[in-house]
Design an enzyme around this catalytic site. Structure first.
Site, PDB file in Angstrom:
ATOM      1  N   GLY A  43       0.782  -1.234   0.000  1.00 51.10           N
ATOM      2  CA  GLY A  43       0.000   0.000   0.000  1.00 51.10           C
ATOM      3  C   GLY A  43       0.811   1.280   0.000  1.00 51.10           C
ATOM      4  O   GLY A  43       0.278   2.356  -0.268  1.00 51.10           O
ATOM      5  N   CYS A  73      -5.472  -9.221  -3.591  1.00 49.10           N
ATOM      6  CA  CYS A  73      -4.993  -7.991  -2.975  1.00 49.10           C
ATOM      7  C   CYS A  73      -5.666  -6.810  -3.682  1.00 49.10           C
ATOM      8  O   CYS A  73      -5.573  -6.680  -4.910  1.00 49.10           O
ATOM      9  CB  CYS A  73      -3.480  -7.922  -3.150  1.00 49.10           C
ATOM     10  SG  CYS A  73      -2.774  -6.339  -2.684  1.00 49.10           S
ATOM     11  N   CYS A 182      -9.241  -4.277   1.927  1.00 53.27           N
ATOM     12  CA  CYS A 182      -7.887  -4.847   1.924  1.00 53.27           C
ATOM     13  C   CYS A 182      -8.051  -6.247   2.481  1.00 53.27           C
ATOM     14  O   CYS A 182      -8.765  -6.432   3.485  1.00 53.27           O
ATOM     15  CB  CYS A 182      -6.963  -4.013   2.806  1.00 53.27           C
ATOM     16  SG  CYS A 182      -5.382  -4.826   3.193  1.00 53.27           S
ATOM     17  N   HIS A 184      -6.222  -8.060   4.153  1.00 49.86           N
ATOM     18  CA  HIS A 184      -5.716  -8.277   5.510  1.00 49.86           C
ATOM     19  C   HIS A 184      -6.772  -7.941   6.580  1.00 49.86           C
ATOM     20  O   HIS A 184      -6.709  -8.448   7.686  1.00 49.86           O
ATOM     21  CB  HIS A 184      -4.479  -7.398   5.773  1.00 49.86           C
ATOM     22  CG  HIS A 184      -3.202  -7.969   5.242  1.00 49.86           C
ATOM     23  ND1 HIS A 184      -2.911  -7.990   3.896  1.00 49.86           N
ATOM     24  CD2 HIS A 184      -2.141  -8.545   5.863  1.00 49.86           C
ATOM     25  CE1 HIS A 184      -1.718  -8.545   3.723  1.00 49.86           C
ATOM     26  NE2 HIS A 184      -1.232  -8.889   4.894  1.00 49.86           N
TER      27      HIS A 184
END
Ligand code: DGL
Length: 237
Positions: A43, A73, A182, A184
């Protein structure tokens, strides 16, 4: 060599949230997952730097003759997918984008979109908002500087502190949905829920998996045997 595996990559553990969904809807497929932790966070990278990193991974996966590549991603997708499609004309790519359309279609009134600074600053991100938002809706784009790498490398406590720091300023906005832009961020769900217990959390993982299945069918690439598929994970640390 027979085209038998599906390649997936992300800057570490994030895309595993997509891999898990893929395994559910495509149980007979074989997956090779490339966790590029060494280059996390994507990022904050310049476009040139990120494109080079991503091309190196694509080349590695193509050496294994993968039949399709999932960019698990949001940052790599929103910034690089057009360039990748241009460079690798014969490769089937499926990307991951913040599920803003889902939030707007479900008529949520006040939506937060959490994503990396790299994703938030793309033109694609602004298109996604402009194409889907209705008059009576608000969408707050939050560049979550440092959150993906905190999730990748640090403790749960540090993730909680980071989430609180990023989201507390929006506490009085009557937020009813939060797009996890995102891959994550699903790992931080419980901390997000602590701040906004009544908001619906939306990620694009199921949509990505369905798209992978559709593309495999369309190109006649589905594994039709009844053998359970396997998963191999490569960690670039
Ligand atoms: N998991 C990634 C995403 O979906 C990128 C995180 C990062 O490396 O910055 O955007």
């Amino acid at each position: 060599m027979n085209k038998n595996e599906i390649g997936i990559f992300d800057s570490g553990i994030g895309g595993i949230t997509i891999l898990n969904e893929l395994k559910k809807i495509l149980p007979n497929e074989n997956f090779i997952y490339y966790a590029d932790s060494k280059n996390n966070p994507y990022g904050n990278k310049s476009l040139n730097e990120l494109f080079k990193i991503v091309c190196d991974i694509v080349d590695k996966l193509l050496k294994r003759n993968v039949k399709l590549i999932v960019i698990a991603c949001n940052t790599a997708t929103t910034r690089c997918i057009n360039m990748l499609r241009e460079k690798y004309k014969n490769v089937i790519f499926v990307g991951t984008e913040p599920a803003i359309k889902v939030a707007c279609d479900k008529n949520f009134k006040n939506t937060i979109v959490m994503a990396t600074p790299g994703t938030i600053n793309t033109e694609r991100m602004h298109q996604l908002v402009d194409n889907n938002i209705k008059d009576n809706q608000n969408v707050y784009l939050i560049p979550c500087e440092g959150l993906a790498d905190t999730i990748e490398f640090k403790t749960e406590k540090e993730v909680e502190i980071k989430v609180n720091e990023l989201l507390t300023p929006y506490k009085d906005k009557d937020i009813d949905s939060i797009v996890l832009g995102c891959t994550h961020y699903p790992y931080a769900k419980k901390f997000i829920k602590n701040i906004f217990p009544n908001a619906t959390l939306i990620d694009g993982n199921h949509g990505v998996s369905k798209q992978v299945k559709r593309m495999l069918k369309e190109h006649d690439l589905l594994n039709n045997n009844n053998k359970k598929g396997n998963v191999q994970i490569i960690f670039n640390k």
